[in-house]
Design an enzyme around this catalytic site. Sequence first.
Site, PDB file in Angstrom:
ATOM      1  N   ASP A  88    -150.624 -29.716 -20.137  1.00 49.68           N
ATOM      2  CA  ASP A  88    -151.251 -29.196 -21.350  1.00 49.68           C
ATOM      3  C   ASP A  88    -151.319 -27.669 -21.376  1.00 49.68           C
ATOM      4  O   ASP A  88    -151.613 -27.032 -20.360  1.00 49.68           O
ATOM      5  CB  ASP A  88    -152.683 -29.731 -21.480  1.00 49.68           C
ATOM      6  N   TYR A 147    -146.653 -33.189 -25.114  1.00 48.47           N
ATOM      7  CA  TYR A 147    -147.042 -34.592 -24.885  1.00 48.47           C
ATOM      8  C   TYR A 147    -146.997 -35.399 -26.188  1.00 48.47           C
ATOM      9  O   TYR A 147    -146.448 -36.505 -26.234  1.00 48.47           O
ATOM     10  CB  TYR A 147    -148.452 -34.609 -24.290  1.00 48.47           C
ATOM     11  N   GLY A 178    -155.934 -45.289 -26.605  1.00 47.26           N
ATOM     12  CA  GLY A 178    -156.816 -44.128 -26.754  1.00 47.26           C
ATOM     13  C   GLY A 178    -157.217 -43.680 -25.364  1.00 47.26           C
ATOM     14  O   GLY A 178    -156.434 -43.800 -24.409  1.00 47.26           O
TER      15      GLY A 178
HETATM   16  N1  LIG Z   1    -155.270 -42.459 -19.266  1.00 48.03           N
HETATM   17  C1  LIG Z   1    -155.329 -42.380 -20.585  1.00 48.03           C
HETATM   18  O1  LIG Z   1    -156.409 -42.201 -21.170  1.00 48.03           O
HETATM   19  C2  LIG Z   1    -154.092 -42.551 -21.427  1.00 48.03           C
HETATM   20  C3  LIG Z   1    -154.215 -42.549 -22.816  1.00 48.03           C
HETATM   21  C4  LIG Z   1    -153.087 -42.741 -23.604  1.00 48.03           C
HETATM   22  C5  LIG Z   1    -151.850 -42.928 -23.002  1.00 48.03           C
HETATM   23  N2  LIG Z   1    -151.738 -42.913 -21.646  1.00 48.03           N
HETATM   24  C6  LIG Z   1    -150.401 -43.116 -21.079  1.00 48.03           C
HETATM   25  O2  LIG Z   1    -150.447 -44.240 -20.219  1.00 48.03           O
HETATM   26  C7  LIG Z   1    -149.513 -44.079 -19.149  1.00 48.03           C
HETATM   27  C8  LIG Z   1    -150.246 -44.215 -17.819  1.00 48.03           C
HETATM   28  O3  LIG Z   1    -151.271 -43.244 -17.760  1.00 48.03           O
HETATM   29  P1  LIG Z   1    -152.308 -43.174 -16.521  1.00 48.03           P
HETATM   30  O4  LIG Z   1    -153.493 -42.441 -16.990  1.00 48.03           O
HETATM   31  O5  LIG Z   1    -152.466 -44.534 -15.927  1.00 48.03           O
HETATM   32  O6  LIG Z   1    -151.489 -42.204 -15.523  1.00 48.03           O
HETATM   33  P2  LIG Z   1    -151.699 -41.922 -13.980  1.00 48.03           P
HETATM   34  O7  LIG Z   1    -152.945 -42.558 -13.455  1.00 48.03           O
HETATM   35  O8  LIG Z   1    -151.539 -40.436 -13.831  1.00 48.03           O
HETATM   36  O9  LIG Z   1    -150.430 -42.664 -13.305  1.00 48.03           O
HETATM   37  C9  LIG Z   1    -149.152 -42.266 -13.676  1.00 48.03           C
HETATM   38  C10 LIG Z   1    -148.130 -43.130 -12.975  1.00 48.03           C
HETATM   39  O10 LIG Z   1    -146.824 -42.678 -13.396  1.00 48.03           O
HETATM   40  C11 LIG Z   1    -146.066 -42.317 -12.255  1.00 48.03           C
HETATM   41  N3  LIG Z   1    -145.146 -41.236 -12.584  1.00 48.03           N
HETATM   42  C12 LIG Z   1    -145.438 -39.990 -13.053  1.00 48.03           C
HETATM   43  N4  LIG Z   1    -144.306 -39.283 -13.215  1.00 48.03           N
HETATM   44  C13 LIG Z   1    -143.279 -40.094 -12.830  1.00 48.03           C
HETATM   45  C14 LIG Z   1    -141.865 -39.947 -12.760  1.00 48.03           C
HETATM   46  N5  LIG Z   1    -141.249 -38.805 -13.137  1.00 48.03           N
HETATM   47  N6  LIG Z   1    -141.121 -40.997 -12.321  1.00 48.03           N
HETATM   48  C15 LIG Z   1    -141.717 -42.162 -11.957  1.00 48.03           C
HETATM   49  N7  LIG Z   1    -143.046 -42.356 -12.017  1.00 48.03           N
HETATM   50  C16 LIG Z   1    -143.811 -41.339 -12.435  1.00 48.03           C
HETATM   51  C17 LIG Z   1    -147.088 -41.936 -11.216  1.00 48.03           C
HETATM   52  O11 LIG Z   1    -146.508 -41.980  -9.925  1.00 48.03           O
HETATM   53  P3  LIG Z   1    -147.227 -41.218  -8.673  1.00 48.03           P
HETATM   54  O12 LIG Z   1    -148.396 -42.062  -8.306  1.00 48.03           O
HETATM   55  O13 LIG Z   1    -146.183 -41.197  -7.637  1.00 48.03           O
HETATM   56  O14 LIG Z   1    -147.631 -39.873  -9.186  1.00 48.03           O
HETATM   57  C18 LIG Z   1    -148.147 -42.996 -11.469  1.00 48.03           C
HETATM   58  O15 LIG Z   1    -147.760 -44.228 -10.889  1.00 48.03           O
HETATM   59  C19 LIG Z   1    -148.884 -42.694 -19.350  1.00 48.03           C
HETATM   60  O16 LIG Z   1    -147.664 -42.834 -20.038  1.00 48.03           O
HETATM   61  C20 LIG Z   1    -149.902 -41.962 -20.226  1.00 48.03           C
HETATM   62  O17 LIG Z   1    -149.296 -40.952 -20.989  1.00 48.03           O
HETATM   63  C21 LIG Z   1    -152.825 -42.722 -20.847  1.00 48.03           C
END
Ligand SMILES: NC(=O)c1ccc[n+]([C@@H]2O[C@H](COP(=O)([O-])OP(=O)(O)OC[C@H]3O[C@@H](n4cnc5c(N)ncnc54)[C@H](OP(=O)(O)O)[C@@H]3O)[C@@H](O)[C@H]2O)c1
Length: 240
Positions: A88, A147, A178
């Site tokens: 960000d 993003y 969300g």
């Molecule tokens: N959390 C929220 O509130 C929220 C809201 C809306 C959408 N989302 C979306 O939901 C999805 C999951 O979010 P999260 O919050 O669960 O994320 P997170 O806890 O940060 O986990 C991200 C996962 O993606 C993997 N990753 C990141 N970059 C990668 C790459 N280049 N190649 C392969 N794997 C990669 C990470 O691997 P490592 O463990 O090795 O880093 C981890 O397993 C994302 O697409 C995010 O944009 C999240």
Amino acid sequence: MARVAVVTGGSRGIGAAIAKALQAAGCEVAATYGGNDEAAAAFTAETGIKTYKWSVGDYEACTAGIAQIEADLGPIDILVNNAGITRDAPFHKMTPQQWHDVIDTNLTGVFNMTHNVWGGMRERKFGRIVTISSINGQKGQFAQANYAASKAGDIGFTKSLAQEGARAGITVNVVAPGYIATDMVMAVPEKVRDSIISQIPVGRLGEAEEIARCVAFLTSDDAGFVTGSTITANGGQYFT
Ligand SMILES: NC(=O)c1ccc[n+]([C@@H]2O[C@H](COP(=O)([O-])OP(=O)(O)OC[C@H]3O[C@@H](n4cnc5c(N)ncnc54)[C@H](OP(=O)(O)O)[C@@H]3O)[C@@H](O)[C@H]2O)c1
């Protein structure tokens, strides 16, 4: 026979909840991750789900990784594009590197993974592809031009592929969460978190399992008539 499912970024957060939900639904699941070996090892120890490390931003690595999963588990029936990152910054301070990092992972990564499973799904006349977008890809967000662009791109990608996959038995859908109580959101200062929660009509953050249940439905055999759609799961914060 059990369906074979791949969840990118399946070792932590929302992806881990999705991987567990698909395992509970009877799938053979593989989870990929980008670099955090410790979290991946802990996840495998807890669930028995095998983890595979490569960056979804690297096309050749996706080709090789998917070939390895298919050698281990069989042809892939279900792909969940969940891996995602944020970098960000207000636009006047956003660097080209921050732009490319996010687009390469969140949008090109979705192309790289999907392109590598698409041919096999077309041949077998079955496939389920779900990509995790975001509320901020629907409404935009201050300091998230990169993003929001990547996550809006995931929706356009999905609507196009849904049309191409329909006759081949492949459904392609999006889940747009969300604010969910993952490490990312729980790491922000309590004051900021409280202000986020005050904007959510249901009065709380979402749980990763609530997103996982949407994915479990969309990837099930029962969801064959649902394609090109976006399931919005945001506690009423934004309607499209
Ligand atoms: N959390 C929220 O509130 C929220 C809201 C809306 C959408 N989302 C979306 O939901 C999805 C999951 O979010 P999260 O919050 O669960 O994320 P997170 O806890 O940060 O986990 C991200 C996962 O993606 C993997 N990753 C990141 N970059 C990668 C790459 N280049 N190649 C392969 N794997 C990669 C990470 O691997 P490592 O463990 O090795 O880093 C981890 O397993 C994302 O697409 C995010 O944009 C999240």
